[in-house]
Design an enzyme around this catalytic site. Structure first.
Site, PDB file in Angstrom:
ATOM      1  N   ARG A 187       0.847  -1.182   0.000  1.00 44.29           N
ATOM      2  CA  ARG A 187       0.000   0.000   0.000  1.00 44.29           C
ATOM      3  C   ARG A 187       0.890   1.242   0.000  1.00 44.29           C
ATOM      4  O   ARG A 187       1.706   1.441   0.904  1.00 44.29           O
ATOM      5  CB  ARG A 187      -0.914   0.017   1.231  1.00 44.29           C
ATOM      6  CG  ARG A 187      -1.882   1.192   1.271  1.00 44.29           C
ATOM      7  CD  ARG A 187      -2.915   1.021   2.361  1.00 44.29           C
ATOM      8  NE  ARG A 187      -2.375   1.244   3.694  1.00 44.29           N
ATOM      9  CZ  ARG A 187      -3.045   1.023   4.822  1.00 44.29           C
ATOM     10  NH1 ARG A 187      -4.269   0.518   4.765  1.00 44.29           N
ATOM     11  NH2 ARG A 187      -2.497   1.263   5.989  1.00 44.29           N
ATOM     12  N   SER A 256     -12.181  -4.172   2.748  1.00 44.38           N
ATOM     13  CA  SER A 256     -12.223  -3.523   4.051  1.00 44.38           C
ATOM     14  C   SER A 256     -13.664  -3.372   4.504  1.00 44.38           C
ATOM     15  O   SER A 256     -14.548  -3.018   3.710  1.00 44.38           O
ATOM     16  CB  SER A 256     -11.569  -2.143   3.980  1.00 44.38           C
ATOM     17  OG  SER A 256     -10.194  -2.246   3.694  1.00 44.38           O
ATOM     18  N   LYS A 285      -4.770   5.885   9.097  1.00 47.37           N
ATOM     19  CA  LYS A 285      -6.196   6.137   8.838  1.00 47.37           C
ATOM     20  C   LYS A 285      -6.669   7.207   9.826  1.00 47.37           C
ATOM     21  O   LYS A 285      -7.638   7.022  10.578  1.00 47.37           O
ATOM     22  CB  LYS A 285      -7.007   4.842   9.007  1.00 47.37           C
ATOM     23  CG  LYS A 285      -6.685   3.768   7.995  1.00 47.37           C
ATOM     24  CD  LYS A 285      -7.200   4.110   6.608  1.00 47.37           C
ATOM     25  CE  LYS A 285      -6.945   2.979   5.623  1.00 47.37           C
ATOM     26  NZ  LYS A 285      -7.435   3.283   4.267  1.00 47.37           N
TER      27      LYS A 285
END
Length: 353
Positions: A187, A256, A285
């Site tokens: 990611r 997710s 996040k």
């Protein structure tokens, strides 16, 4: 050239040859059929195999059976060292598919002059099996990935920051893989696509060398370009049917989830695994409110597929997460931000059992 009669049964040698190859073809088909049935649980793959086996059985005439004589077969019981090197199910399937195809070719040649129905059936089944073998091997690839996913307890997510170098990121991943991590998710939210492609390719090589799964976050195009094992999608990413169409049947697709409705929908869509979180506040996040341990408890009762608790999990709070019902976790900074990725990975793996 020796004359061969129109009726294969009139020549005992030809009848014995056809009988032996019918046995080989039907036995090989049964081996493949049973693995598709019990190993892959794929009825759609079983049905054609059973049908072909039955067709050949109906054409296995008594005159061929009556010509059988194993006592005088000079090659009975003869084996080859290659038969001892089939170390996995895929090799067994490939060997039996080849066995069937070779036997059918022999039948086709020797039955052509007097048993045209058998010869035509042998040719039809042989050509059909070439394509069916590809479908079976694709299913095996998917099955193997799912088996490896099933036993993975720790997912390492790279998520390098804008100031992190590729070399440093790759080195940490390599050390984690050496420590036993078997699932990596690439990611990167910042940086040019050329950099992402380069890093994804390097991670693919690392994971392949260490027999680990590689998942690409968000980017189906990158996943396909580097032949990754799958892709992980968020709630706002591409819908599952379209993602599956692009990824193909044998790759993994994760999703997710942040609430129960999303979990149920992902399972209904056919996701291979779930991300459940964020459990705790996390810098990766920062804009998302932590769902807490109650969400972990809910997932533990509702999830029917593998799932990973994610979000701010580290060696200090992992016991709470496991106590809430998780058996798999995904981490970023717990390993990527550690001064000793090997020790950090081993500690988490030990906690996960």
């Amino acid at each position: 050239m020796e004359w061969m009669p129109d009726d294969p049964c009139a020549d005992t040698r030809v009848a014995r040859l056809i009988d032996a190859n019918l046995d080989r073809a039907r036995e090989g088909l049964r081996v493949i059929e049973d693995w598709c049935r019990f190993g892959l649980d794929r009825q759609d793959l079983v049905v054609p195999l059973k049908d072909w086996r039955q067709q050949l059985g109906l054409l296995h005439a008594d005159c061929y059976r009556q010509a059988r004589s194993t006592a005088t077969d000079t090659a009975a019981g003869l084996s080859h060292p290659a038969q001892q090197t089939r170390s996995n199910n895929t090799q067994v399937l490939k060997a039996n598919a080849s066995r069937v195809q070779e036997a059918l070719r022999v039948i086709e040649e020797f039955a052509r002059n007097g048993d045209s129905e058998l010869a035509q059936t042998a040719a039809k089944v042989r050509y059909a099996l070439y394509d069916h073998e590809v479908r079976i091997l694709e299913a095996c690839g998917q099955n193997q990935r799912r088996q490896r996913l099933e036993i993975s307890r720790l997912c390492l997510i790279t998520d390098p920051g804008s100031n992190d170098t590729s070399g440093a990121m790759l080195k940490r991943v390599e050390l984690a893989l050496q420590a036993g991590v078997s699932l990596v998710q690439y990611r990167r939210k910042q940086g040019p696509d050329a950099l992402r492609l380069q890093e994804a390719r390097q991670l693919a090589d690392l994971c392949q060398a260490n027999q680990a799964l590689l998942i690409i976050n968000d980017r189906i195009d990158l996943a396909l370009l580097v032949n990754a094992d799958g892709v992980h999608l968020g709630q706002e990413d591409m819908p599952h049917p379209e993602a599956r169409q692009l990824m193909g049947p044998d790759k993994l697709i994760g999703r997710s989830t942040h609430q129960i409705e999303q979990l149920h929908q992902a399972q209904k869509d056919g996701a291979d695994y779930l991300g459940v979180g964020p459990v705790y506040a996390t810098a990766t996040k920062a804009n998302r409110t932590p769902a807490g341990l109650d969400w972990v408890r809910t997932a533990e009762h509702s999830a029917r597929i593998p799932w990973f608790a994610i979000g701010g999990i580290n060696s200090h709070n992992i016991a709470e997460v496991l106590g809430a019902g998780a058996s798999r976790v995904a981490v970023v900074s717990a390993i990527m931000g550690s001064d000793d990725p090997i020790a950090a990975s081993r500690e988490l793996l030990q906690r996960l059992g």
